[in-house]
Design a protein around this motif. Sequence first.
Motif, PDB file in Angstrom:
ATOM      1  N   LEU A   1       0.834  -1.203   0.000  1.00 28.97           N
ATOM      2  CA  LEU A   1       0.000   0.000   0.000  1.00 28.97           C
ATOM      3  C   LEU A   1       0.866   1.250   0.000  1.00 28.97           C
ATOM      4  O   LEU A   1       0.584   2.205  -0.737  1.00 28.97           O
ATOM      5  N   LEU A   2       1.927   1.265   0.806  1.00 27.04           N
ATOM      6  CA  LEU A   2       2.809   2.437   0.866  1.00 27.04           C
ATOM      7  C   LEU A   2       3.390   2.746  -0.501  1.00 27.04           C
ATOM      8  O   LEU A   2       3.471   3.907  -0.913  1.00 27.04           O
ATOM      9  N   PHE A   3       3.796   1.714  -1.232  1.00 23.87           N
ATOM     10  CA  PHE A   3       4.390   1.926  -2.549  1.00 23.87           C
ATOM     11  C   PHE A   3       3.390   2.505  -3.554  1.00 23.87           C
ATOM     12  O   PHE A   3       3.787   3.079  -4.565  1.00 23.87           O
ATOM     13  N   SER A   4       2.094   2.367  -3.291  1.00 25.04           N
ATOM     14  CA  SER A   4       1.081   2.859  -4.231  1.00 25.04           C
ATOM     15  C   SER A   4       0.555   4.247  -3.866  1.00 25.04           C
ATOM     16  O   SER A   4      -0.205   4.830  -4.631  1.00 25.04           O
TER      17      SER A   4
ATOM     18  N   GLY B   1     -14.843  15.233  -2.337  1.00 18.96           N
ATOM     19  CA  GLY B   1     -14.599  16.583  -2.813  1.00 18.96           C
ATOM     20  C   GLY B   1     -13.753  16.671  -4.062  1.00 18.96           C
ATOM     21  O   GLY B   1     -13.210  17.728  -4.375  1.00 18.96           O
ATOM     22  N   ILE B   2     -13.632  15.580  -4.817  1.00 16.08           N
ATOM     23  CA  ILE B   2     -12.811  15.572  -6.032  1.00 16.08           C
ATOM     24  C   ILE B   2     -13.710  15.615  -7.254  1.00 16.08           C
ATOM     25  O   ILE B   2     -14.529  14.711  -7.471  1.00 16.08           O
ATOM     26  N   ARG B   3     -13.551  16.647  -8.038  1.00 15.59           N
ATOM     27  CA  ARG B   3     -14.328  16.758  -9.277  1.00 15.59           C
ATOM     28  C   ARG B   3     -13.542  16.076 -10.396  1.00 15.59           C
ATOM     29  O   ARG B   3     -12.401  16.429 -10.664  1.00 15.59           O
ATOM     30  N   GLY B   4     -14.158  15.124 -11.040  1.00 14.33           N
ATOM     31  CA  GLY B   4     -13.474  14.399 -12.107  1.00 14.33           C
ATOM     32  C   GLY B   4     -13.002  13.014 -11.702  1.00 14.33           C
ATOM     33  O   GLY B   4     -12.387  12.309 -12.507  1.00 14.33           O
ATOM     34  N   ALA B   5     -13.279  12.588 -10.470  1.00 11.18           N
ATOM     35  CA  ALA B   5     -12.846  11.257 -10.033  1.00 11.18           C
ATOM     36  C   ALA B   5     -13.482  10.169 -10.890  1.00 11.18           C
ATOM     37  O   ALA B   5     -12.831   9.187 -11.258  1.00 11.18           O
ATOM     38  N   ALA B   6     -14.760  10.331 -11.235  1.00 15.39           N
ATOM     39  CA  ALA B   6     -15.452   9.339 -12.058  1.00 15.39           C
ATOM     40  C   ALA B   6     -14.850   9.270 -13.455  1.00 15.39           C
ATOM     41  O   ALA B   6     -14.727   8.189 -14.041  1.00 15.39           O
ATOM     42  N   LEU B   7     -14.436  10.411 -13.996  1.00 17.84           N
ATOM     43  CA  LEU B   7     -13.796  10.424 -15.304  1.00 17.84           C
ATOM     44  C   LEU B   7     -12.467   9.679 -15.252  1.00 17.84           C
ATOM     45  O   LEU B   7     -12.125   8.929 -16.178  1.00 17.84           O
ATOM     46  N   GLY B   8     -11.704   9.891 -14.188  1.00 20.31           N
ATOM     47  CA  GLY B   8     -10.428   9.193 -14.059  1.00 20.31           C
ATOM     48  C   GLY B   8     -10.612   7.684 -14.047  1.00 20.31           C
ATOM     49  O   GLY B   8      -9.863   6.948 -14.703  1.00 20.31           O
TER      50      GLY B   8
ATOM     51  N   LEU C   1      -6.778   5.984   2.407  1.00 23.73           N
ATOM     52  CA  LEU C   1      -5.506   5.618   1.773  1.00 23.73           C
ATOM     53  C   LEU C   1      -5.742   4.857   0.472  1.00 23.73           C
ATOM     54  O   LEU C   1      -4.997   5.034  -0.496  1.00 23.73           O
ATOM     55  N   GLU C   2      -6.766   4.002   0.441  1.00 18.28           N
ATOM     56  CA  GLU C   2      -7.080   3.284  -0.800  1.00 18.28           C
ATOM     57  C   GLU C   2      -7.488   4.257  -1.896  1.00 18.28           C
ATOM     58  O   GLU C   2      -7.122   4.093  -3.062  1.00 18.28           O
ATOM     59  N   GLU C   3      -8.243   5.281  -1.536  1.00 13.83           N
ATOM     60  CA  GLU C   3      -8.659   6.283  -2.519  1.00 13.83           C
ATOM     61  C   GLU C   3      -7.469   7.120  -2.968  1.00 13.83           C
ATOM     62  O   GLU C   3      -7.382   7.505  -4.144  1.00 13.83           O
ATOM     63  N   GLU C   4      -6.537   7.403  -2.061  1.00  9.16           N
ATOM     64  CA  GLU C   4      -5.319   8.119  -2.441  1.00  9.16           C
ATOM     65  C   GLU C   4      -4.508   7.293  -3.432  1.00  9.16           C
ATOM     66  O   GLU C   4      -3.968   7.821  -4.414  1.00  9.16           O
ATOM     67  N   ALA C   5      -4.412   5.991  -3.185  1.00 14.24           N
ATOM     68  CA  ALA C   5      -3.673   5.105  -4.086  1.00 14.24           C
ATOM     69  C   ALA C   5      -4.344   5.046  -5.459  1.00 14.24           C
ATOM     70  O   ALA C   5      -3.666   5.066  -6.498  1.00 14.24           O
ATOM     71  N   GLN C   6      -5.675   4.998  -5.444  1.00 11.97           N
ATOM     72  CA  GLN C   6      -6.409   4.973  -6.718  1.00 11.97           C
ATOM     73  C   GLN C   6      -6.201   6.277  -7.478  1.00 11.97           C
ATOM     74  O   GLN C   6      -6.005   6.269  -8.699  1.00 11.97           O
ATOM     75  N   ARG C   7      -6.225   7.402  -6.767  1.00 12.43           N
ATOM     76  CA  ARG C   7      -5.999   8.697  -7.418  1.00 12.43           C
ATOM     77  C   ARG C   7      -4.610   8.755  -8.039  1.00 12.43           C
ATOM     78  O   ARG C   7      -4.429   9.267  -9.158  1.00 12.43           O
ATOM     79  N   ALA C   8      -3.620   8.209  -7.342  1.00 10.73           N
ATOM     80  CA  ALA C   8      -2.252   8.210  -7.869  1.00 10.73           C
ATOM     81  C   ALA C   8      -2.161   7.380  -9.143  1.00 10.73           C
ATOM     82  O   ALA C   8      -1.475   7.764 -10.094  1.00 10.73           O
TER      83      ALA C   8
END
Length: 459
Positions: A174-177, A363-370, A191-198
């Motif tokens: 998880l840390l590496f992601s 609060g992220i606009r565009g998460a669904a597009l990503g 943290l899972e959402e942060e990893a997905q955003r990355a």
Amino acid sequence: MLRVRGTTYHFRRIVPPALRAALNRREIWVSLKTGYQNEARKRASLLHARTTELFSQVHLALLEPDALSRLEGLRVALRDLQSVTLPSSAQETRSVPVSPPMPKPKRQNKSTKAPKAQPLMLSGALKRFVLDNPHASVDTKKATQRAVDLFLQAFGDAPVSIIGGEKAGAFRDLLFSLPASLGKRKSSLTLEEEAQRAREEGLPTLSGKSVKNHMMRLSALWNQLHQRELVTRNPWTGWNFENGQKTIRRSWTAKELAVLASASWHSTSVPEETFRLVTLIAAYSGMRLGEICTLRKEDLQTVEGISCFLIRPHTETGWAPKTEAGNRIVPVHSKLIEAGVLALKDTTDGPYLIPGLETSKQGIRGAALGRAFSLLKTRIGLPAEITFHSFRHTVSTQLRNANANIREVWIDRLLGHEASHKSQGTTTYLTSISTTNLRQTVEAISYPTENFRGVNFKN
């Protein structure tokens, strides 16, 4: 026979009922003067042999004529036994007699049974052995707290005795992601959402050095737990922290862009027109996905006679560019003007320039597009090295290979990078780069016609 008081083990043995009056006591308590269980067992074994021998001598004394004088000496021996300093069992070489089996004590009533000891939780171990440790430095406390907090966010609190290699490995992965910018700005994401955003935005992730530092802090804590026999092993050691397997992001090829342009759009959460619009802006500006999706209508302005996107903080929502250099002006490419991007300011409902996007619970606009873009990319067979962030790589590569007279600092300014050259001139005068020079830079971006054919947003 073993009992624990505080951090020290004690030996306890019940005096046989027939001998209690003679010895004037019901049980024997002796401090074993150690907090290590294995050593305590060895010392308790020696005391068990000595008390067994003492009980035998009392039995014999009760049969002798001068029992009273003999018993007094045995009572003194018993008192001496309870204050004796036991030698290490490793130094004990003489054999000891085997004691006869003792009758099992009567079961206690359930209502009077002592409460079961609570397991040591990770949060409790952090407080007891690090935060409350007067010998631990401020840096050690802060770094260990950070590592433990990340683990707690990911997996929750748990007894240290059940945290093993599986959880340690999952935490390492998880840390590496996670994005390298984690903790540098406020975020409501898990943290899972942060990893997905990355993954979706192609962000740089934590380095092997950072991951190693977190793991080593937990390893140091576990060394203390292991020494006190609170855990059986240290699962945080022996891991590899090399980044060699990390996927290297790269630019789009013309063939890959053509495949993307001809792909059918299947997402029901984001309109296809919005997907085409956002990818077109990314390709002709090098802007990040988050920067494009959060553009407001007032962020499209004319500066020095040139239509520009303004990338700047949004105080009303708390959104801000990734870095200080990310606050910048990006001239609108002529291809975007031809496609009708300027008209969006008058035709789009609501405060945002890009239509068809929702703001996530985080609060992220565009998460669904990503997410939809990632699914499309996988479906049409594009390699892992290609992400939405690859548009920035493509623009950067094109501009640095362009034949036009474009300076490196202009490219850095357009993309929101820190200046490549740290001379006094670039440091002091970078903000004075004219909009005309930035337009010259952005107009050097070009693609084959088939890459974005048919994209038009005019009414």
